[in-house]
Design a protein around this motif. Structure first.
Motif, PDB file in Angstrom:
ATOM      1  N   ASN A  54      -2.769   2.572   4.178  1.00 41.65           N
ATOM      2  CA  ASN A  54      -2.441   3.851   4.295  1.00 41.65           C
ATOM      3  C   ASN A  54      -1.052   4.135   3.482  1.00 41.65           C
ATOM      4  N   GLY A  55      -0.740   3.350   2.676  1.00 40.01           N
ATOM      5  CA  GLY A  55       0.331   3.393   1.674  1.00 40.01           C
ATOM      6  C   GLY A  55       1.927   3.180   2.357  1.00 40.01           C
ATOM      7  N   LYS A  56       1.608   2.870   3.854  1.00 43.65           N
ATOM      8  CA  LYS A  56       3.062   2.618   4.458  1.00 43.65           C
ATOM      9  C   LYS A  56       3.228   1.151   4.357  1.00 43.65           C
ATOM     10  N   LEU A  57       4.565   0.703   4.822  1.00 48.35           N
ATOM     11  CA  LEU A  57       5.200  -0.501   4.630  1.00 48.35           C
ATOM     12  C   LEU A  57       5.425  -1.170   5.954  1.00 48.35           C
ATOM     13  N   ILE A  58       4.998  -2.262   6.197  1.00 44.68           N
ATOM     14  CA  ILE A  58       5.117  -3.326   7.392  1.00 44.68           C
ATOM     15  C   ILE A  58       6.016  -4.295   7.214  1.00 44.68           C
ATOM     16  N   ASP A  59       6.547  -4.958   8.035  1.00 41.22           N
ATOM     17  CA  ASP A  59       7.637  -6.211   7.905  1.00 41.22           C
ATOM     18  C   ASP A  59       6.750  -7.416   7.516  1.00 41.22           C
ATOM     19  N   TYR A  60       7.450  -8.233   6.788  1.00 39.03           N
ATOM     20  CA  TYR A  60       6.713  -9.200   5.983  1.00 39.03           C
ATOM     21  C   TYR A  60       6.688 -10.530   7.031  1.00 39.03           C
ATOM     22  N   GLU A  61       7.222 -10.351   8.240  1.00 39.88           N
ATOM     23  CA  GLU A  61       7.429 -11.556   9.167  1.00 39.88           C
ATOM     24  C   GLU A  61       6.186 -12.344   9.388  1.00 39.88           C
ATOM     25  N   ASP A  62       6.257 -13.340   9.332  1.00 43.03           N
ATOM     26  CA  ASP A  62       5.404 -14.527   9.679  1.00 43.03           C
ATOM     27  C   ASP A  62       3.873 -14.244   8.777  1.00 43.03           C
ATOM     28  N   PRO A 103       6.795   4.073 -14.824  1.00 41.16           N
ATOM     29  CA  PRO A 103       7.492   5.565 -14.704  1.00 41.16           C
ATOM     30  C   PRO A 103       6.453   6.504 -15.204  1.00 41.16           C
ATOM     31  N   SER A 104       5.752   6.098 -16.256  1.00 42.48           N
ATOM     32  CA  SER A 104       5.034   7.262 -16.884  1.00 42.48           C
ATOM     33  C   SER A 104       3.724   7.757 -15.911  1.00 42.48           C
ATOM     34  N   GLY A 105       3.472   6.829 -14.845  1.00 44.58           N
ATOM     35  CA  GLY A 105       2.307   7.098 -13.986  1.00 44.58           C
ATOM     36  C   GLY A 105       1.118   6.330 -14.182  1.00 44.58           C
ATOM     37  N   ARG A 106       1.429   5.331 -15.089  1.00 41.19           N
ATOM     38  CA  ARG A 106       0.073   4.256 -15.193  1.00 41.19           C
ATOM     39  C   ARG A 106       0.286   2.849 -14.585  1.00 41.19           C
ATOM     40  N   TRP A 107      -0.644   2.280 -14.436  1.00 37.64           N
ATOM     41  CA  TRP A 107      -0.785   1.136 -13.962  1.00 37.64           C
ATOM     42  C   TRP A 107      -1.073  -0.253 -14.809  1.00 37.64           C
ATOM     43  N   ASP A 108      -0.851  -1.401 -14.518  1.00 39.37           N
ATOM     44  CA  ASP A 108      -1.386  -2.660 -15.168  1.00 39.37           C
ATOM     45  C   ASP A 108      -1.734  -3.343 -14.136  1.00 39.37           C
ATOM     46  N   ILE A 109      -2.968  -4.283 -14.342  1.00 40.99           N
ATOM     47  CA  ILE A 109      -3.139  -4.921 -13.407  1.00 40.99           C
ATOM     48  C   ILE A 109      -3.429  -6.416 -14.276  1.00 40.99           C
ATOM     49  N   GLU A 113      -3.347 -11.162  -9.474  1.00 43.62           N
ATOM     50  CA  GLU A 113      -2.025 -11.642  -9.028  1.00 43.62           C
ATOM     51  C   GLU A 113      -0.854 -10.493  -8.566  1.00 43.62           C
ATOM     52  N   SER A 114      -1.047  -9.425  -9.557  1.00 44.27           N
ATOM     53  CA  SER A 114      -0.060  -8.209  -9.487  1.00 44.27           C
ATOM     54  C   SER A 114      -0.648  -7.140  -9.902  1.00 44.27           C
ATOM     55  N   PHE A 115       0.127  -5.958  -9.586  1.00 41.60           N
ATOM     56  CA  PHE A 115       0.001  -4.602  -9.959  1.00 41.60           C
ATOM     57  C   PHE A 115       1.253  -4.240 -10.521  1.00 41.60           C
ATOM     58  N   TYR A 116       1.414  -3.696 -11.658  1.00 40.01           N
ATOM     59  CA  TYR A 116       2.637  -2.852 -12.202  1.00 40.01           C
ATOM     60  C   TYR A 116       2.364  -1.376 -12.113  1.00 40.01           C
ATOM     61  N   PHE A 117       3.425  -0.774 -11.699  1.00 42.32           N
ATOM     62  CA  PHE A 117       3.315   0.891 -11.895  1.00 42.32           C
ATOM     63  C   PHE A 117       4.513   1.091 -12.773  1.00 42.32           C
ATOM     64  N   GLU A 165       1.025   8.445  -5.017  1.00 42.28           N
ATOM     65  CA  GLU A 165       0.621   7.645  -6.176  1.00 42.28           C
ATOM     66  C   GLU A 165      -0.293   6.310  -5.674  1.00 42.28           C
ATOM     67  N   PHE A 166       0.239   5.563  -4.681  1.00 45.14           N
ATOM     68  CA  PHE A 166      -0.283   4.416  -4.269  1.00 45.14           C
ATOM     69  C   PHE A 166      -1.679   4.822  -3.811  1.00 45.14           C
ATOM     70  N   LEU A 167      -1.675   5.526  -2.961  1.00 45.25           N
ATOM     71  CA  LEU A 167      -3.181   5.882  -2.287  1.00 45.25           C
ATOM     72  C   LEU A 167      -4.249   6.453  -3.465  1.00 45.25           C
ATOM     73  N   LYS A 168      -3.753   7.297  -4.168  1.00 43.58           N
ATOM     74  CA  LYS A 168      -4.773   7.659  -5.105  1.00 43.58           C
ATOM     75  C   LYS A 168      -5.252   6.253  -6.081  1.00 43.58           C
ATOM     76  N   PHE A 169      -4.220   5.419  -6.428  1.00 41.54           N
ATOM     77  CA  PHE A 169      -4.809   4.422  -7.262  1.00 41.54           C
ATOM     78  C   PHE A 169      -5.663   3.563  -6.412  1.00 41.54           C
ATOM     79  N   PHE A 170      -5.303   3.148  -5.074  1.00 42.85           N
ATOM     80  CA  PHE A 170      -5.877   2.303  -4.167  1.00 42.85           C
ATOM     81  C   PHE A 170      -7.369   2.780  -4.002  1.00 42.85           C
ATOM     82  N   SER A 171      -7.512   4.144  -3.996  1.00 44.88           N
ATOM     83  CA  SER A 171      -8.883   4.551  -3.739  1.00 44.88           C
ATOM     84  C   SER A 171      -9.712   4.349  -4.913  1.00 44.88           C
ATOM     85  N   MET A 172      -9.105   4.669  -6.032  1.00 45.81           N
ATOM     86  CA  MET A 172      -9.681   4.443  -7.336  1.00 45.81           C
ATOM     87  C   MET A 172      -9.946   2.828  -7.536  1.00 45.81           C
TER      88      MET A 172
END
Length: 188
Positions: free
Chosen positions: A83-91, A133-139, A127-131, A108-115
């Motif tokens: 849902n684009g929200k953050l939760i604690d990393y505990e455990d 400032p121009s609004g684009r992503w790398d995977i 391994e990772s996603f990079y966002f 922006e996250f929800l739009k990308f996640f849906s796509m």
């Protein structure tokens, strides 16, 4: 009395603690909007359904957001959920999730996640996603391949990825750059 379903014991306990505000109120007097606001404050809640069962019970059915990735925000490691929200990393030490880097907002996250979900790429291979400032992503995939998505119409490029990963001419590539319209730039 609240009957809650869909949450783990810990999340259920946290929600019940928030709902103590309504403890001695008649369910006739409980404002659904106030109740909804308290429920949605729980970041793990994706969506929910509330039903008053007269004379004294309120049934709350919750769909939990799924854990999507790890992100470092404000010098604190957190889990980003669907849902684009953050939760604690505990455990969560044994939990494999890709890392998210960059300063993106929830929209922006929800739009990308849906796509991303629409093309059925396997999260376990990433391994990772990079966002940027121009609004684009790398995977970045675990085996080292980096896919550079365009700023405009990344969904078209995302749908190409599965086909490109199968092509022999790209097997040894470390970078596939899809930022230019109708062009694929490869280092291999």
């Amino acid at each position: 009395e609240f009957e809650i379903s869909g949450l783990s014991n810990d999340d259920d306990f946290k929600l019940r603690s928030n709902l103590k505000f309504f403890k001695n109120q008649s369910i006739f007097l409980i404002d659904k909007k106030e109740l909804s606001e308290l429920i949605i404050k729980n970041n793990i809640v994706s969506n929910f359904f509330v039903k008053k069962i007269y004379p004294n019970k309120i049934e709350i059915k919750i769909n939990k957001a799924t854990k999507v990735g790890k992100i470092l925000k404000d010098n604190k490691l957190s889990i980003i959920v669907s849902n684009g929200k953050l939760i604690d990393y505990e455990d969560q030490q044994n939990l494999y999730l890709p890392y998210f880097y960059g300063n993106f907002d929830r929209k922006e996250f929800l739009k990308f996640f849906s796509m991303f979900n629409s093309v059925n790429l396997d999260f376990q291979k990433i391994e990772s996603f990079y966002f940027f400032p121009s609004g684009r992503w790398d995977i970045k995939f675990k085996e080292g391949l980096i896919i550079k998505l365009p700023e405009k119409n990344p969904s078209k490029s995302l749908s190409l990825i599965l086909d490109l990963l199968k092509e022999k001419r790209f097997i040894n590539s470390k970078v596939l750059d899809l930022r230019l319209n109708n062009k694929i730039i490869s280092d291999g």
